[in-house]
Design a protein around this motif. Structure first.
Motif, mmCIF file in Angstrom:
data_model
loop_
_atom_site.group_PDB
_atom_site.id
_atom_site.type_symbol
_atom_site.label_atom_id
_atom_site.label_comp_id
_atom_site.label_asym_id
_atom_site.label_seq_id
_atom_site.Cartn_x
_atom_site.Cartn_y
_atom_site.Cartn_z
ATOM 1 N N ASP A 1 0.572 -14.241 -6.234
ATOM 2 C CA ASP A 1 1.669 -13.635 -6.990
ATOM 3 C C ASP A 1 2.494 -14.737 -7.651
ATOM 4 N N PRO A 2 3.462 -14.380 -8.492
ATOM 5 C CA PRO A 2 4.246 -15.410 -9.204
ATOM 6 C C PRO A 2 4.980 -16.388 -8.285
ATOM 7 N N SER A 3 5.206 -16.011 -7.023
ATOM 8 C CA SER A 3 5.868 -16.910 -6.079
ATOM 9 C C SER A 3 4.880 -17.759 -5.288
ATOM 10 N N GLY A 4 3.595 -17.610 -5.562
ATOM 11 C CA GLY A 4 2.588 -18.396 -4.862
ATOM 12 C C GLY A 4 2.073 -17.768 -3.580
ATOM 13 N N ASN A 5 2.465 -16.530 -3.297
ATOM 14 C CA ASN A 5 1.964 -15.844 -2.109
ATOM 15 C C ASN A 5 0.510 -15.421 -2.315
ATOM 16 N N LEU B 1 5.546 -2.108 -0.147
ATOM 17 C CA LEU B 1 5.481 -3.555 -0.279
ATOM 18 C C LEU B 1 6.873 -4.014 -0.690
ATOM 19 N N VAL B 2 7.461 -4.929 0.082
ATOM 20 C CA VAL B 2 8.814 -5.399 -0.190
ATOM 21 C C VAL B 2 8.744 -6.836 -0.684
ATOM 22 N N ALA B 3 9.301 -7.080 -1.857
ATOM 23 C CA ALA B 3 9.366 -8.420 -2.435
ATOM 24 C C ALA B 3 10.798 -8.931 -2.291
ATOM 25 N N PHE C 1 -7.287 -8.297 -1.194
ATOM 26 C CA PHE C 1 -7.625 -6.889 -1.365
ATOM 27 C C PHE C 1 -9.074 -6.722 -0.933
ATOM 28 N N LYS C 2 -9.315 -5.832 0.033
ATOM 29 C CA LYS C 2 -10.655 -5.724 0.582
ATOM 30 C C LYS C 2 -11.032 -4.293 0.915
ATOM 31 N N HIS C 3 -12.336 -4.102 1.072
ATOM 32 C CA HIS C 3 -12.892 -2.824 1.503
ATOM 33 C C HIS C 3 -13.977 -3.104 2.530
ATOM 34 N N TYR C 4 -13.804 -2.566 3.737
ATOM 35 C CA TYR C 4 -14.812 -2.684 4.791
ATOM 36 C C TYR C 4 -15.823 -1.560 4.666
ATOM 37 N N LEU C 5 -17.104 -1.901 4.756
ATOM 38 C CA LEU C 5 -18.147 -0.883 4.727
ATOM 39 C C LEU C 5 -18.109 -0.031 5.988
ATOM 40 N N ASN C 6 -17.705 -0.631 7.099
ATOM 41 C CA ASN C 6 -17.569 0.055 8.378
ATOM 42 C C ASN C 6 -16.071 0.214 8.661
ATOM 43 N N PRO C 7 -15.512 1.433 8.549
ATOM 44 C CA PRO C 7 -14.067 1.618 8.738
ATOM 45 C C PRO C 7 -13.555 1.115 10.084
ATOM 46 N N HIS D 1 -1.246 -14.985 4.567
ATOM 47 C CA HIS D 1 -1.576 -14.182 3.403
ATOM 48 C C HIS D 1 -1.347 -12.719 3.748
ATOM 49 N N PHE D 2 -1.166 -11.917 2.724
ATOM 50 C CA PHE D 2 -0.991 -10.478 2.860
ATOM 51 C C PHE D 2 -2.318 -9.835 2.522
ATOM 52 N N GLY D 3 -2.784 -8.925 3.357
ATOM 53 C CA GLY D 3 -4.045 -8.255 3.084
ATOM 54 C C GLY D 3 -3.881 -6.755 3.043
ATOM 55 N N LEU D 4 -4.518 -6.132 2.075
ATOM 56 C CA LEU D 4 -4.526 -4.677 1.968
ATOM 57 C C LEU D 4 -5.973 -4.219 1.992
#
Length: 130
Positions: free
Chosen positions: A90-94, A23-25, A98-104, A43-46
């Motif tokens: 985040d502190p910059s407003g981004n 992750l690059v800030a 963060f999620k988890h799929y039940l079906n990969p 948005h950034f999603g992981l």
């Protein structure tokens, strides 16, 4: 608070290890307005492959008292796209998801499914901020 490990850095950038993902800030000047009122259009999603890892992260956020931009919830219940998610800012407003799929397969597959995002989160000013 997210458990990131700092890597290389200079005066304008920082590389973080976020669960084995880079992750690059980047630092921007104050004259640039990057904030947006809701999760769209950017948005950034992981996606965490392991549900317990997602739950541990959720517990760490709660223990730190970090406010949720969008509270934890289950999206698309009883469908191939069912997943758990929450958003932070985040502190910059981004916006950070963060999620988890039940079906990969749903992470990058399930191309026959047309649902992307939440309709109720598409309106201006829909989501609480810090």
């Amino acid at each position: 608070m997210l458990g990131c490990r700092p890597g290389r850095r200079n005066e304008t950038a920082l590389i973080l290890d976020l669960g084995g993902h880079q992750l690059v800030a980047q630092r921007h000047g104050l004259d640039q307005e990057l904030s947006q009122p809701g999760i769209y259009p950017r948005h950034f999603g992981l996606s965490l492959a392991d549900e317990q890892a997602w739950r541990r992260l959720l517990e760490r956020v709660e223990a730190a008292g970090e406010p949720f931009a969008v509270a934890p919830k289950r999206r698309y219940p009883n469908s191939p796209l069912e997943h758990w998610t929450f958003f932070l800012r985040d502190p910059s407003g981004n916006w950070l998801e963060f999620k988890h799929y039940l079906n990969p397969e749903a992470v990058l597959g399930c191309t026959d499914q047309g649902s992307v995002g939440d309709q109720e989160l598409r309106t201006h000013g829909c989501c609480p901020t810090h």
